[in-house]
Design a protein around this motif. Structure first.
Motif, mmCIF file in Angstrom:
data_model
loop_
_atom_site.group_PDB
_atom_site.id
_atom_site.type_symbol
_atom_site.label_atom_id
_atom_site.label_comp_id
_atom_site.label_asym_id
_atom_site.label_seq_id
_atom_site.Cartn_x
_atom_site.Cartn_y
_atom_site.Cartn_z
ATOM 1 N N SER A 1 0.815 -1.207 0.000
ATOM 2 C CA SER A 1 0.000 0.000 0.000
ATOM 3 C C SER A 1 0.851 1.261 0.000
ATOM 4 O O SER A 1 0.383 2.318 -0.403
ATOM 5 N N ASN A 2 2.083 1.161 0.455
ATOM 6 C CA ASN A 2 2.962 2.328 0.595
ATOM 7 C C ASN A 2 2.273 3.412 1.420
ATOM 8 O O ASN A 2 2.256 4.582 1.064
ATOM 9 N N ASN A 3 1.670 2.969 2.508
ATOM 10 C CA ASN A 3 0.948 3.870 3.393
ATOM 11 C C ASN A 3 1.459 3.583 4.793
ATOM 12 O O ASN A 3 1.647 2.418 5.153
ATOM 13 N N LYS A 4 1.700 4.642 5.575
ATOM 14 C CA LYS A 4 2.337 4.400 6.877
ATOM 15 C C LYS A 4 1.443 3.591 7.812
ATOM 16 O O LYS A 4 1.925 2.708 8.517
ATOM 17 N N TYR A 5 0.149 3.898 7.814
ATOM 18 C CA TYR A 5 -0.754 3.129 8.676
ATOM 19 C C TYR A 5 -0.763 1.665 8.261
ATOM 20 O O TYR A 5 -0.700 0.754 9.092
ATOM 21 N N LEU B 1 1.519 0.033 6.656
ATOM 22 C CA LEU B 1 2.798 -0.632 6.917
ATOM 23 C C LEU B 1 2.903 -1.035 8.385
ATOM 24 O O LEU B 1 3.278 -2.170 8.704
ATOM 25 N N ILE B 2 2.550 -0.104 9.275
ATOM 26 C CA ILE B 2 2.613 -0.442 10.704
ATOM 27 C C ILE B 2 1.643 -1.589 10.994
ATOM 28 O O ILE B 2 1.966 -2.541 11.707
ATOM 29 N N VAL C 1 -6.102 3.966 11.741
ATOM 30 C CA VAL C 1 -7.172 4.141 10.765
ATOM 31 C C VAL C 1 -7.831 2.785 10.495
ATOM 32 O O VAL C 1 -8.756 2.412 11.177
ATOM 33 N N GLU D 1 -5.922 1.404 2.419
ATOM 34 C CA GLU D 1 -5.964 1.831 1.018
ATOM 35 C C GLU D 1 -6.934 1.000 0.180
ATOM 36 O O GLU D 1 -7.112 1.275 -0.985
ATOM 37 N N THR E 1 -1.963 8.562 -1.736
ATOM 38 C CA THR E 1 -1.967 7.732 -0.536
ATOM 39 C C THR E 1 -2.725 8.458 0.567
ATOM 40 O O THR E 1 -2.619 9.671 0.698
ATOM 41 N N ALA F 1 6.355 5.356 2.423
ATOM 42 C CA ALA F 1 6.248 4.555 3.639
ATOM 43 C C ALA F 1 7.292 3.449 3.648
ATOM 44 O O ALA F 1 7.422 2.719 4.624
ATOM 45 N N TRP F 2 8.024 3.300 2.538
ATOM 46 C CA TRP F 2 9.019 2.226 2.474
ATOM 47 C C TRP F 2 10.314 2.708 3.114
ATOM 48 O O TRP F 2 11.252 3.129 2.432
ATOM 49 N N PHE G 1 12.782 0.009 9.381
ATOM 50 C CA PHE G 1 11.801 -0.264 10.419
ATOM 51 C C PHE G 1 12.469 -0.712 11.698
ATOM 52 O O PHE G 1 13.609 -1.150 11.709
#
Lengths: 324, 121
Positions: free
Chosen positions: A133-137, A139-140, A223, A229, B43, B54-55, B58
């Motif tokens: 998704s390349n979305n921070k939410y 990814l976490i 979210v 996404e 996004t 977001a990449w 981590f």
């Protein structure tokens, strides 16, 4: 009976998959109604009598939604993750015995290992969705989902070992048959079976990301987690997969610990369905009664409490098997 | 391929067909926008312009979890065939052997707990 194994597998697959999708869809209606009653409100009432046609309306809505893949996302992974997620949930049902004898799509010798290994593959599409998704939410959410799934995998496997030891087989049908006439592993032998059953139930909750372990999509902080996404049917597939994971966990629990198709009166698929759906309803009850664990707490719960308890339970079951 | 595995494969293929079929159906029925504003494919970041990718790198705590998982999963893979052979014959020997194996593993587990590897930092 159908002789050709390919035709038999395909026909039974079609029946099991479609019935499960239907049950999962209506379980969403049931959960909303159930949650509504618990919170002193009516739940869905508008579509059909008692809101019973709500899943149909939801399905039509999801089918019609515009399909959007975010510009920055990894389009390939983003689009194959949802069907892969549903497949990993459904595939494990291939070896599930619905009744004595031939009531099983594929009677593999390694039955329970097949189911558990396919179900644990769910981690991959979930993390794939979070990453792509390349979305921070997202990814976490994906990272947490992967960490949680692999952590709870260990006590889940160990608790499933107890029926394997007591039943002396990997075949789900043999394990159920070993519990005939009320000698359910959750009740007999007293101790290890009951503890393992509780562990199994707890870990199935965590594997399916249900409350109190729904950290991967904790909506107040992330979210919607990995599904942030997703839209339309792709979101729908993930949503359905989550319900089906819970459903399959309940049926597996019923077969491994509650005697499967065994019950008073004639044995058969009706007992299995009653037990499976009972456990399923219990999971809803838990969901709407408890709060969510914090992300730093689930690790401690799993590794410091559940894993050693599970090891002790397995030892107790092994000693029982050898000496009693 | 034995008949059981053929049936299992057929089952899994049907499940795959159902999963893909649902997406194909949504391809057919989904509405298509005539003109797409560029913001639609952005996004989601609470309505703001997304800030970077977001990449990113981590936190390593996830790596520790993965390591612990591999250790314990391999251990479970060893226990599985052992569990199947338990019985009154040779049962005592099997129990002692597994007690030694799990004991060594629990030492490692205790070390990890003392080191704080199992605490989410």
């Amino acid at each position: 009976m159908i002789e050709n194994p390919w035709v038999w597998g395909a026909v039974s697959g079609l029946v099991v998959v479609n019935v499960f999708m239907g049950v999962a869809a209506w379980s969403i209606w049931f959960e909303r109604k159930f949650a509504g009653r618990m919170q002193n409100r009516p739940g869905p009432t508008q579509v059909g009598p008692f809101g019973l046609l709500q899943p149909v309306a939801d399905l039509l809505k999801l089918l019609q939604k515009e399909d959007i893949t975010p510009k920055n996302a990894d389009a390939v992974l983003f689009n194959i993750a949802p069907p892969l997620g549903l497949l990993t949930v459904l595939g494990g049902m291939a070896v599930f015995p619905w009744g004595p004898g031939a009531w099983v799509p594929a009677d593999l010798d390694v039955g329970i290992l097949f189911t558990l290994s396919i179900a644990s593959l769910m981690t991959i599409p979930v993390w794939m969705a979070g990453w792509a998704s390349n979305n921070k939410y997202a990814l976490i959410g994906g990272m947490r989902a992967a960490a949680q799934a692999v952590s709870f995998e260990v006590p889940l496997l160990l608790s499933a070992l107890v029926p394997i030891i007591l039943g002396g087989s990997f075949k789900l049908g043999d394990i159920v048959a070993a519990q005939a006439d009320g000698a359910w592993f959750a009740l007999w032998p007293p101790g290890p079976g009951a503890v393992a059953f509780l562990l199994f139930l707890l870990c199935s909750l965590a594997e399916a990301n249900r409350i109190p372990f729904d950290i991967p999509e904790a909506e107040s902080e992330l979210v919607a987690g990995i599904t942030t996404e997703y839209i339309g049917m792709k979101f729908g597939l993930f949503y359905l997969a989550e319900y089906m994971h819970t459903l399959i966990g309940s049926f597996l629990g019923a077969a491994l610990f509650l005697g499967g198709w065994d019950g008073p009166g004639p044995d058969g698929v009706h007992w299995l369905v009653a037990k499976g759906l009972g456990l399923f309803a219990l999971i809803f009850w838990i969901r709407w009664s408890l709060l969510r664990y914090r992300a730093d707490q689930f690790m401690s719960v799993c590794w410091k409490i559940l894993v050693p308890v599970a090891l002790c339970t397995v030892s107790a079951a092994a000693v029982w098997k050898v000496y009693a | 391929m034995s008949p059981q595995w053929s049936a299992a494969l057929a089952f899994v293929l049907v499940a795959a067909a159902v999963a893909v079929g649902t997406l194909v159906a949504s391809r057919i029925f989904a509405v298509r926008a005539r003109n797409k504003p560029p913001s639609r494919e952005l996004t989601y970041e609470c309505g703001e312009e997304p800030e970077g990718s977001a990449w990113v790198r981590f936190h390593p705590r996830y790596y520790v979890v993965a390591l612990m998982f591999v250790v314990f999963d391999v251990e479970t893979a060893f226990i599985l065939p052992w569990a199947l052979n338990l019985g009154p014959v040779d049962g005592g020997t099997l129990l002692v052997e597994m007690a030694i194996f799990v004991g060594i593993l629990l030492l490692g587990w205790g070390y990890a707990v003392r080191k704080g590897a199992l605490t989410w930092q």
